[in-house]
Write a protein that holds these residues in place. Sequence first.
Motif, mmCIF file in Angstrom:
data_model
loop_
_atom_site.group_PDB
_atom_site.id
_atom_site.type_symbol
_atom_site.label_atom_id
_atom_site.label_comp_id
_atom_site.label_asym_id
_atom_site.label_seq_id
_atom_site.Cartn_x
_atom_site.Cartn_y
_atom_site.Cartn_z
ATOM 1 N N PHE A 1 9.792 1.742 -5.460
ATOM 2 C CA PHE A 1 8.881 0.826 -4.770
ATOM 3 C C PHE A 1 9.579 0.005 -3.677
ATOM 4 C CE2 PHE A 1 7.075 1.712 -8.939
ATOM 5 C CZ PHE A 1 5.890 2.287 -8.529
ATOM 6 N N ASP A 2 10.885 0.234 -3.486
ATOM 7 C CA ASP A 2 11.546 -0.331 -2.312
ATOM 8 C C ASP A 2 11.178 0.470 -1.063
ATOM 9 O OD1 ASP A 2 12.772 -2.276 -3.802
ATOM 10 O OD2 ASP A 2 14.648 -1.155 -4.056
ATOM 11 N N HIS A 3 10.833 1.733 -1.265
ATOM 12 C CA HIS A 3 10.381 2.601 -0.168
ATOM 13 C C HIS A 3 9.374 3.593 -0.759
ATOM 14 C CE1 HIS A 3 11.222 4.313 3.960
ATOM 15 N NE2 HIS A 3 10.367 5.166 3.428
ATOM 16 N N PRO A 4 8.174 3.116 -1.075
ATOM 17 C CA PRO A 4 7.193 3.950 -1.775
ATOM 18 C C PRO A 4 6.686 5.112 -0.936
ATOM 19 C CG PRO A 4 6.192 1.909 -1.062
ATOM 20 C CD PRO A 4 7.658 1.778 -0.786
ATOM 21 N N ILE A 5 6.302 6.177 -1.628
ATOM 22 C CA ILE A 5 5.745 7.368 -0.980
ATOM 23 C C ILE A 5 4.383 7.651 -1.590
ATOM 24 C CG2 ILE A 5 5.983 9.878 -0.770
ATOM 25 C CD1 ILE A 5 8.962 9.471 -0.494
ATOM 26 N N GLY A 6 3.392 7.786 -0.745
ATOM 27 C CA GLY A 6 2.054 8.140 -1.191
ATOM 28 C C GLY A 6 1.544 9.311 -0.391
ATOM 29 N N SER A 7 0.223 9.407 -0.267
ATOM 30 C CA SER A 7 -0.388 10.499 0.498
ATOM 31 C C SER A 7 -1.440 9.973 1.462
ATOM 32 C CB SER A 7 -1.024 11.516 -0.456
ATOM 33 O OG SER A 7 -2.026 10.883 -1.261
ATOM 34 N N GLY A 8 -1.476 8.650 1.664
ATOM 35 C CA GLY A 8 -2.533 8.035 2.459
ATOM 36 C C GLY A 8 -2.369 8.201 3.957
ATOM 37 N N ASP B 1 -1.746 -1.155 -0.365
ATOM 38 C CA ASP B 1 -1.835 -0.011 -1.269
ATOM 39 C C ASP B 1 -2.890 0.987 -0.809
ATOM 40 O OD1 ASP B 1 0.071 -1.169 -2.871
ATOM 41 O OD2 ASP B 1 -1.337 -1.892 -4.384
ATOM 42 N N GLN B 2 -4.005 0.474 -0.340
ATOM 43 C CA GLN B 2 -5.126 1.335 0.031
ATOM 44 C C GLN B 2 -4.825 2.194 1.258
ATOM 45 O OE1 GLN B 2 -7.091 1.361 -2.387
ATOM 46 N NE2 GLN B 2 -8.589 -0.273 -2.406
ATOM 47 N N ASN B 3 -3.755 1.866 1.971
ATOM 48 C CA ASN B 3 -3.418 2.610 3.184
ATOM 49 C C ASN B 3 -2.350 3.673 2.980
ATOM 50 O OD1 ASN B 3 -4.825 1.435 5.747
ATOM 51 N ND2 ASN B 3 -4.356 -0.330 4.468
#
Length: 359
Positions: free
Chosen positions: A188-195, A66-68
Amino acid sequence: TRPKPRLVGQVCAAVALLGLLVPSAGRAAPAKDSPIYGGTLTLANQVDADSLDPAGNPVNEVIWLDQNYYEKLVQASPDGTSIQPQLATSWDVAKNGLTYTFHLRAAKFHNGAPVTAADVKYSLDRAIAYKGGWGFLVNAIKTITATDAKTVTISLSHPWAPLLADLAIYAMSIMPADLLKKQGVKFFDHPIGSGPYEFISWAKGSTITLQRNPLWWGAKPYLDTVKIVNVPNDNTRTLQLQGKQADVIENPPANLLAQISANPDLAVDLFSSTRVDFIQLDEHFAPFKDKLVRQAINYGIDRSAIIKIVFAGHATTATSFMPPMLDWNPNQKGYTYDLAKAKALLAKSGYPHGFKCNL
């Protein structure tokens, strides 16, 4: 590897905590060469991911992921003693401590969409309302408002000093609101973040692959790709490390640490850790409701033998389920190994002839 174990014996409300130990953590020593850009890091974990939803996940191996690829408004400093900007470049706090105003940076999600105040509001509202999640940490929050596209205002019902630290927890990760609303749990099968790393694929039960995010606002990460492989067997993970199929492993067996250290291409760094190993006893199971039974079990455990055999000496006995940190009591006396006392306590209990249970 794991932390140096400490043992515990503590009874809490509806659950009796029967202490075992706190291992001392081990990790591969850093290379002395200067880092270079490029390459793939393969990490072999003991535990597989079950969900990539940060709102309710308690699994360390997933939290590290998650942190990445997710980010929060703020983050903890590397030494954990202060709060630093992440998606928020700065924030203002009202004199009465009831209003926090966060100013967002020009960050983008992995799909190229800008991170907006509406995304922050939706993500935080969702995390707070998530059943069984971590919303209780920020129950002082009354409202979250997207004041404009790059400004978020959080109003509190009462002053709450640790608010920034609470917002830095992985559960408060920010995700694109439109996709999360549209896709629901499928997101959450292919999550998108900004990290700094973006999610590429997840072969469930096998491998999760991340790659460097070219859109990230921060300094370019060194690695091109990170692969997290699920290898539940301790010996197999160790063999993969020795055979260079894995670059990093977690939880190598303590009895193999000397062997790993003897390899000139590998190194183990043992250091103090906050890990505590203990047994949880469900007091809904009748025998464990009896305090004398719980005490007997505590006296009947040879923690020194566990430290010697299971952890090869890389542990210390604990006196509570709290590790040596804030609120830990160094003067508390733990249970000793006393089989005669254990038998005497059980004889006085409601189960003088013992009982059967699944552990």
